[in-house]
Design a protein around this motif. Sequence first.
Motif, mmCIF file in Angstrom:
data_model
loop_
_atom_site.group_PDB
_atom_site.id
_atom_site.type_symbol
_atom_site.label_atom_id
_atom_site.label_comp_id
_atom_site.label_asym_id
_atom_site.label_seq_id
_atom_site.Cartn_x
_atom_site.Cartn_y
_atom_site.Cartn_z
ATOM 1 N N VAL A 260 0.841 -1.113 0.130
ATOM 2 C CA VAL A 260 -0.047 0.205 0.001
ATOM 3 C C VAL A 260 0.929 1.152 0.095
ATOM 4 O O VAL A 260 0.610 1.992 -0.678
ATOM 5 C CB VAL A 260 -0.876 -0.062 1.254
ATOM 6 N N GLU A 261 1.949 1.313 0.822
ATOM 7 C CA GLU A 261 2.879 2.472 0.992
ATOM 8 C C GLU A 261 3.505 2.518 -0.341
ATOM 9 O O GLU A 261 3.606 3.714 -0.916
ATOM 10 C CB GLU A 261 3.953 2.029 1.944
ATOM 11 N N ASN A 262 3.865 1.311 -1.229
ATOM 12 C CA ASN A 262 4.384 1.202 -2.611
ATOM 13 C C ASN A 262 3.490 2.046 -3.376
ATOM 14 O O ASN A 262 3.728 2.848 -4.409
ATOM 15 C CB ASN A 262 4.768 0.057 -2.925
ATOM 16 N N ALA A 263 2.030 1.550 -3.409
ATOM 17 C CA ALA A 263 0.946 2.345 -4.328
ATOM 18 C C ALA A 263 1.092 3.836 -4.246
ATOM 19 O O ALA A 263 1.100 4.371 -4.972
ATOM 20 C CB ALA A 263 -0.104 1.665 -4.062
ATOM 21 N N ILE A 264 1.050 4.220 -2.976
ATOM 22 C CA ILE A 264 0.809 5.534 -2.756
ATOM 23 C C ILE A 264 2.106 6.510 -3.202
ATOM 24 O O ILE A 264 2.175 7.521 -3.682
ATOM 25 C CB ILE A 264 0.608 5.923 -1.127
ATOM 26 N N LYS A 265 3.317 5.964 -3.010
ATOM 27 C CA LYS A 265 4.593 6.632 -3.124
ATOM 28 C C LYS A 265 4.620 6.678 -4.688
ATOM 29 O O LYS A 265 5.200 7.858 -5.366
ATOM 30 C CB LYS A 265 5.572 5.841 -2.506
ATOM 31 N N HIS A 266 4.544 5.459 -5.477
ATOM 32 C CA HIS A 266 4.851 5.639 -6.845
ATOM 33 C C HIS A 266 3.496 5.735 -7.818
ATOM 34 O O HIS A 266 3.805 5.877 -8.825
ATOM 35 C CB HIS A 266 5.374 4.250 -7.223
ATOM 36 N N GLY A 267 2.367 6.056 -7.270
ATOM 37 C CA GLY A 267 1.307 6.149 -7.837
ATOM 38 C C GLY A 267 0.566 7.205 -7.402
ATOM 39 O O GLY A 267 0.835 8.276 -8.362
#
Length: 345
Positions: A260-267
């Motif tokens: 989820v953190e990845n989705a927010i950071k890169h999306g």
Amino acid sequence: MFKRISKYWWCQIAGWAAYFVVNIFFAYSYQGSVDRSYTINLLLIIFFGLVATHALRSLLQRINWFQYSFESQMLLFFGLTVGAGIIIYVGNISVGNLFRDLSQQRTFADLKTVNFLIPIFLITAIWWLIYFVWHYIDRSRNTQVDKLKLESTVKELELKTIKSQLNPHFIFNALNSIRALVDENPQRARTAITELSNILRSSMQVEKAETVSLENELSIVKDYLALETIRFEERLKVEYDIDPETLELPIPPMMLQTLVENAIKHGISRIITGGTVLIGSHVRDMQHEITIENTGQLSASGPGFGFGIQSTRQRLSMLFGSRASFNIYNKDGEMVEVKVVMPLV
């Protein structure tokens, strides 16, 4: 008392006792009786067989024979067979003559006596063959057990290493979020610190676990998203599609939060207008399927090559092997989807 007797001596006693019984049985079957000289001769073979095999075994243990090449071990086997046979032969002739009449005395050069060597060598060859095979099997089993223990230890260390990398990685990103709020809105920064405290408390509780329930992981994710909502405000929308039956299913700790953190950071963070994060969990085809969708598009330099994705793949592989799968792809022109499939355990 009997517990103090080693397996080796139990095998020695049982083996030579069986040899005695078999010989007496066949002698009685063919001759109808067993004379005194035959019994004495048999007992002498057994006695010197015990002495010879035990003495040579003690010598064998001192030279660490497992380190020898196969050819050297074959020569060693031949030497032990001949050596034990000669000890039995010499002992039987020398001591046996004390119990024999003068007419029955044997000499070492007597043809009948020399023929006696053939069955003796056969007996010692069988003894040493059993001994070598036993130790090969035992050593192979111990090697396999040690290998499995080593693999288990390596896997455990790798999992702990990944876990220790995950927490600093998450803390770094969370502190960046809080830092952005300190000057802009101190009150919201204090609220963010409280949310971070809740997340760290939850993560420390699962630090020693290889898996946690989805319900526990979701509580951490919701705290994290509450923190990120303070930062993104209306730009971040979160939706859940969670099958209640999957809440008790095990997943790697901090995996969902990392994705989820990845989705927010890169999306989401790269889109001016923000976007949506959709978290789903269902059981399909007898497997646990978790999906994270976020607004954005996947590029070659994007999350597919980031730390979060790599660590997730590593942990899934270590915990479930080929039974688990991980995929990240552009679902359509607006959304990226991460799909994790794990076995039901």
